[in-house]
Each structure stands twice: as C-alpha cells, then as structure tokens.
Design a protein around this motif. Structure first.
Motif, PDB file in Angstrom:
ATOM      1  N   PRO A 109      25.421  -0.007   0.823  1.00 19.74           N
ATOM      2  CA  PRO A 109      24.604   0.587  -0.277  1.00 19.74           C
ATOM      3  C   PRO A 109      25.187  -0.098  -1.667  1.00 19.74           C
ATOM      4  O   PRO A 109      26.469  -0.075  -1.901  1.00 19.74           O
ATOM      5  N   ILE A 110      24.327  -0.572  -2.476  1.00 15.71           N
ATOM      6  CA  ILE A 110      24.635  -1.161  -3.778  1.00 15.71           C
ATOM      7  C   ILE A 110      24.178  -0.444  -4.930  1.00 15.71           C
ATOM      8  O   ILE A 110      24.187  -0.714  -5.984  1.00 15.71           O
ATOM      9  N   ASP A 111      23.444   0.954  -4.705  1.00 18.31           N
ATOM     10  CA  ASP A 111      22.980   1.547  -5.818  1.00 18.31           C
ATOM     11  C   ASP A 111      24.180   1.831  -6.878  1.00 18.31           C
ATOM     12  O   ASP A 111      23.977   1.645  -8.138  1.00 18.31           O
ATOM     13  N   ARG A 112      25.340   2.253  -6.336  1.00 19.23           N
ATOM     14  CA  ARG A 112      26.442   2.460  -7.325  1.00 19.23           C
ATOM     15  C   ARG A 112      26.570   1.391  -8.146  1.00 19.23           C
ATOM     16  O   ARG A 112      26.886   1.301  -9.354  1.00 19.23           O
ATOM     17  N   LEU A 113      26.939   0.177  -7.328  1.00 18.60           N
ATOM     18  CA  LEU A 113      27.258  -1.123  -8.441  1.00 18.60           C
ATOM     19  C   LEU A 113      26.037  -1.227  -9.265  1.00 18.60           C
ATOM     20  O   LEU A 113      26.302  -1.751 -10.374  1.00 18.60           O
ATOM     21  N   MET A 114      24.812  -1.144  -8.826  1.00 18.64           N
ATOM     22  CA  MET A 114      23.735  -1.491  -9.704  1.00 18.64           C
ATOM     23  C   MET A 114      23.689  -0.406 -10.838  1.00 18.64           C
ATOM     24  O   MET A 114      23.520  -0.632 -12.103  1.00 18.64           O
ATOM     25  N   ARG A 115      24.237   0.784 -10.462  1.00 21.41           N
ATOM     26  CA  ARG A 115      24.160   1.666 -11.738  1.00 21.41           C
ATOM     27  C   ARG A 115      25.332   1.395 -12.845  1.00 21.41           C
ATOM     28  O   ARG A 115      25.161   1.470 -13.984  1.00 21.41           O
ATOM     29  N   LEU A 116      26.505   0.946 -12.330  1.00 21.82           N
ATOM     30  CA  LEU A 116      27.538   0.687 -13.106  1.00 21.82           C
ATOM     31  C   LEU A 116      27.189  -0.829 -13.682  1.00 21.82           C
ATOM     32  O   LEU A 116      27.585  -0.817 -15.047  1.00 21.82           O
ATOM     33  N   ALA A 117      26.518  -1.585 -13.355  1.00 25.64           N
ATOM     34  CA  ALA A 117      26.095  -3.044 -14.043  1.00 25.64           C
ATOM     35  C   ALA A 117      25.203  -2.426 -15.254  1.00 25.64           C
ATOM     36  O   ALA A 117      25.272  -3.018 -16.504  1.00 25.64           O
ATOM     37  N   ARG A 118      24.162  -1.441 -15.032  1.00 27.11           N
ATOM     38  CA  ARG A 118      22.987  -0.849 -15.940  1.00 27.11           C
ATOM     39  C   ARG A 118      23.999  -0.123 -17.077  1.00 27.11           C
ATOM     40  O   ARG A 118      23.927  -0.532 -17.993  1.00 27.11           O
ATOM     41  N   GLU A 119      24.976   0.565 -16.623  1.00 29.39           N
ATOM     42  CA  GLU A 119      25.756   1.485 -17.881  1.00 29.39           C
ATOM     43  C   GLU A 119      26.509   0.399 -18.620  1.00 29.39           C
ATOM     44  O   GLU A 119      26.655   0.547 -19.687  1.00 29.39           O
ATOM     45  N   ASP A 120      26.889  -0.730 -18.029  1.00 31.65           N
ATOM     46  CA  ASP A 120      27.742  -1.761 -18.768  1.00 31.65           C
ATOM     47  C   ASP A 120      27.080  -2.512 -19.878  1.00 31.65           C
ATOM     48  O   ASP A 120      27.392  -2.545 -20.910  1.00 31.65           O
ATOM     49  N   LYS A 121      25.757  -2.562 -19.562  1.00 36.31           N
ATOM     50  CA  LYS A 121      24.900  -2.997 -20.318  1.00 36.31           C
ATOM     51  C   LYS A 121      24.328  -2.119 -21.558  1.00 36.31           C
ATOM     52  O   LYS A 121      24.596  -2.683 -22.463  1.00 36.31           O
ATOM     53  N   ILE A 122      24.471  -0.670 -21.207  1.00 37.27           N
ATOM     54  CA  ILE A 122      24.057   0.176 -22.146  1.00 37.27           C
ATOM     55  C   ILE A 122      25.105   0.339 -23.364  1.00 37.27           C
ATOM     56  O   ILE A 122      25.044   0.324 -24.290  1.00 37.27           O
ATOM     57  N   LEU A 123      26.369   0.187 -22.701  1.00 47.89           N
ATOM     58  CA  LEU A 123      27.641   0.486 -23.399  1.00 47.89           C
ATOM     59  C   LEU A 123      27.796  -0.720 -24.451  1.00 47.89           C
ATOM     60  O   LEU A 123      28.177  -0.463 -25.436  1.00 47.89           O
ATOM     61  N   ASN A 124      27.426  -1.967 -23.702  1.00 44.27           N
ATOM     62  CA  ASN A 124      27.393  -3.005 -24.595  1.00 44.27           C
ATOM     63  C   ASN A 124      26.574  -3.055 -25.892  1.00 44.27           C
ATOM     64  O   ASN A 124      27.048  -3.358 -26.899  1.00 44.27           O
ATOM     65  N   TYR A 125      25.313  -2.566 -25.368  1.00 40.44           N
ATOM     66  CA  TYR A 125      24.120  -2.375 -26.306  1.00 40.44           C
ATOM     67  C   TYR A 125      24.723  -1.581 -27.617  1.00 40.44           C
ATOM     68  O   TYR A 125      24.752  -2.003 -28.729  1.00 40.44           O
ATOM     69  N   GLN A 126      25.497  -0.533 -27.039  1.00 38.22           N
ATOM     70  CA  GLN A 126      26.092   0.467 -28.192  1.00 38.22           C
ATOM     71  C   GLN A 126      26.783  -0.117 -29.094  1.00 38.22           C
ATOM     72  O   GLN A 126      26.935  -0.026 -30.244  1.00 38.22           O
TER      73      GLN A 126
END
Ligand SMILES: Nc1ncnc2c1ncn2[C@@H]1O[C@H](COP(=O)(O)OP(=O)(O)O)[C@@H](O)[C@H]1O
Ligand SMILES: [Mg+2]
Length: 351
Positions: A109-126
């Motif tokens: 399962p890679i959902d979790r990895l995908m979520r972490l990558a997405r969050e990383d992007k949001i935090l970087n945006y921020q």
C-alpha cells in the motif's frame, strides 16, 4: 522454516499465495489489515471475490498462463467492502510442483506515502507563501505610510475644499491596501495558548453560522466525546474553522448538508514529524466540489473562483493551523468535499 514464517507474519507488505484457480491459499496479517477481513474469511476464496480491480485480475490470469512475473505501480485497488487503496503490486508465478501454490501476489500500500508527499508539498507552499507575503507586506506597507503622510500634509496646504476629494481618495485607497496586506498576512498576533475543547470551538462557531445562514443548510455533529483538550489559541482556531465552514456554505449556495466530525488519530505523521495523538476535524459539505484544476492551488492567497471572493480564507486558515503545528487537507468530488484539520495534541497528552 519457523524463522521464515515469523518474517512472513511480520511483513508490512501484504502477501498472498494463490492456487491455479486463483483461490487464496495463504495470506499474512498485512492482508487482513488491507482487506479488513480475517484470514479464515478469505481462505480459499477466489481472489476476484475480494479484489474487484479488473487490471489486477487480468494480470493474474496473464501471469498464470504465461508463467512470467509482472509488476505494476500506483494501482487503485477496489476491495469488497468498497474501500479503496492505492498499491504497488508484484505477481510472481512459483514453479513448485510439491505445493498447491502457483502464484505469489505482493501488495504494497502506498496511500500513506502519497499522503506524506502531498503534505510535504502543502507545507512547502506554506513556507513559500509566508516568505512571499512577508516580503510583499514590507515592500508595500513602508511606501504606503509615506504616501499617506504626504497626502495628509498636502491636504492641509490645499487652498480649496473642493480639492480635498483628491487627497481623500489617496488616503482611502492607501488604507484599503494596507488592510488588504494585513489580511493576507493573517492574524499577526502570537498564539494565545490555553487548554480548549475542540467541541467548544465548534459549538461556538455553529452558533455564529446559524445566525447568518438560511434554513436550507442542515448542520450535523458527529463528535468523538472522548477527545482530550487541546492547547491552542481559541479565537484564531475559530477563525480558521469558520473560514472553512463559510466556504462550504457558499459552495452549497445555502442549500445542503454540513457535517462536523471529530476523531483522534494515533501515531500520525504531519510532514515528517510523527505525533502520538492528533485531533482530526472534518468539515464535510454536500456541495458541487472543487474542480481538479483549482484544487492544487486553493491554499494559495488570492486564489478564488468567486467574483466577490478574496481568496484569502484558506490561506489564512492553513496559516493558523500551521502555527499550531497542524495541517489542513482537502479531498473533493461532486457532492462531497471534506476539509480535514489535523491538530497535534502533544502539549496536553501525558505520555
Ligand atoms: N467547500 C468548498 N466547496 C467548493 N469549493 C471550495 C470549497 N472551499 C473552498 N473552495 C474553493 O476554494 C477557493 C478559495 O477559497 P478561499 O481561500 O476561502 O477564498 P474565497 O472564499 O474568498 O474564494 C474558493 O473560491 C472556492 O473555489
Ligand atoms: Mg472563503
């Protein structure tokens, strides 16, 4: 052999063996987690009764026929209970006449990895957002102070009252720009931390919303009453969550359902920090959803799809939640948009 068994039992990857009819002959505990079913329930079941993803079933049949292994990435698994999960999978035909097992299926399962990558992007945006806004605020506000002062001096020197209307325009527009820059920056005060109940915040907010919305919106509460208190700034958190709820109401055009859901998540990562306890607060609406081309950028300031919008609500909300070491995420489809606010409970838990 015992040792291999132990390894098999403890792997995070879900591993199944299948016979030549593609029935499940063995499965490790990671499969039970993934399928949300016990091993007894799935034993000797055809794989097609558990996984409904045509692509995977075709690959299994193909591998059975050809004897060649097969790997696929980011495959959307559709499971019996309608749950979905994104996995990488590998099919390996086993050439072993001594056993019934013909094929090995590994599901990662890679959902979790995908979520972490997405969050990383949001935090970087921020972080980038804040830097850009801070720079802009500085560059714009300093000269504005000068312009305002000069306009006031000019006003005093002007001979005729009728010319004041021009200096008034200058001063009014300067004030408007300053207020805009301040709003973009969000509440600039430091957090005023206190122990608060997230439900108290929600109830306060629902009272405000009830006063300003028409009857067409129905409010639903789905609270976990066991949630511990949170260390946070009450006013700022109310503002953040209010921004989300108001967007939902606007999107639903005063007709639809708004659900407030609270849950606790254990061992939950936000960015790359793992927290023991995190409050998850969902604001779910039955509105039209966010179009895919907009959803990537809605947390940026000034991004709006509404003619009268400022595009600041979400960027301010994300900012406030980030100051609490949390994060806001969104998932959306027509008829269901969920904004999830994650707030770590670090300060208040007593581990
Ligand atoms: N619940 C929602 N449903 C549909 N679209 C939404 C929702 N929440 C936010 N949006 C979209 O995100 C955009 C940005 O929201 P926001 O930052 O609050 O700015 P504004 O409300 O001023 O447009 C909105 O214009 C809208 O397109
Ligand atoms: Mg808004």
């Amino acid at each position: 052999m015992d040792q291999y068994r132990r390894i098999f039992e403890n792997l995070h990857t879900a591993i199944l063996t299948l016979d030549n009819q593609l029935r499940i002959t063995s499965a490790n505990p990671a499969c039970e987690m993934l399928f949300a079913q016990s091993r007894n329930q799935i034993n000797l079941q055809p794989i097609s009764s558990i996984i409904h993803t045509p692509q995977l079933l075709e690959s299994l049949n193909e591998a059975l026929k050809s004897g060649h292994p097969f790997t696929s990435r980011s495959c959307q698994l559709i499971l019996l209970n309608k749950n979905e999960s994104t996995v990488d999978y590998t099919i390996t035909p086993i050439d072993d006449s001594k056993t019934e097992d013909i094929m090995l299926l590994e599901l990662n399962p890679i959902d979790r990895l995908m979520r972490l990558a997405r969050e990383d992007k949001i935090l970087n945006y921020q972080v980038t957002n804040r830097a850009v806004i801070r720079g802009l605020a500085h560059e714009v506000k300093n000269p504005l102070g000068g312009i305002r002062g000069a306009a006031q001096l000019l006003e005093k020197e002007l001979p005729g009252q009728n010319l004041h209307e021009y200096t008034d325009v200058i001063i009014r527009e300067v004030d408007r720009l300053r207020a805009l820059v301040d709003r973009m920056f969000g509440p600039n005060q430091p957090l005023n931390l206190e122990a608060i109940s997230i439900h108290e915040i929600l109830e306060h907010m629902i009272r405000l919303l009830l006063a300003e919305t028409k009857d067409g919106i129905s409010f639903h509460r789905d609270y976990d009453p066991s949630l511990p208190a949170l260390e946070g700034d009450k006013d700022q958190l109310i503002q953040a969550i209010l921004n989300l709820a108001r967007n939902s109401i606007e999107a639903m055009k005063n007709k639809g359902e708004l659900i407030f859901r609270s849950r606790v998540q254990r061992q939950f990562a936000i960015g790359n920090i793992r927290h023991r306890l995190v409050i998850q607060l969902d604001i779910e609406d039955s509105g039209p959803g966010i179009s895919p081309d907009l959803i990537e950028s809605i947390f940026y300031p000034m991004v709006t799809s509404r003619p009268e919008g400022t595009g600041l609500g979400l960027s301010i909300a994300q900012d406030i939640v980030a100051k609490h070491n949390g994060l806001i995420e969104v998932t959306s489809q027509p008829g269901q948009t969920i904004f999830s606010v994650f707030l770590p409970l670090e300060h208040t838990n007593e581990f």
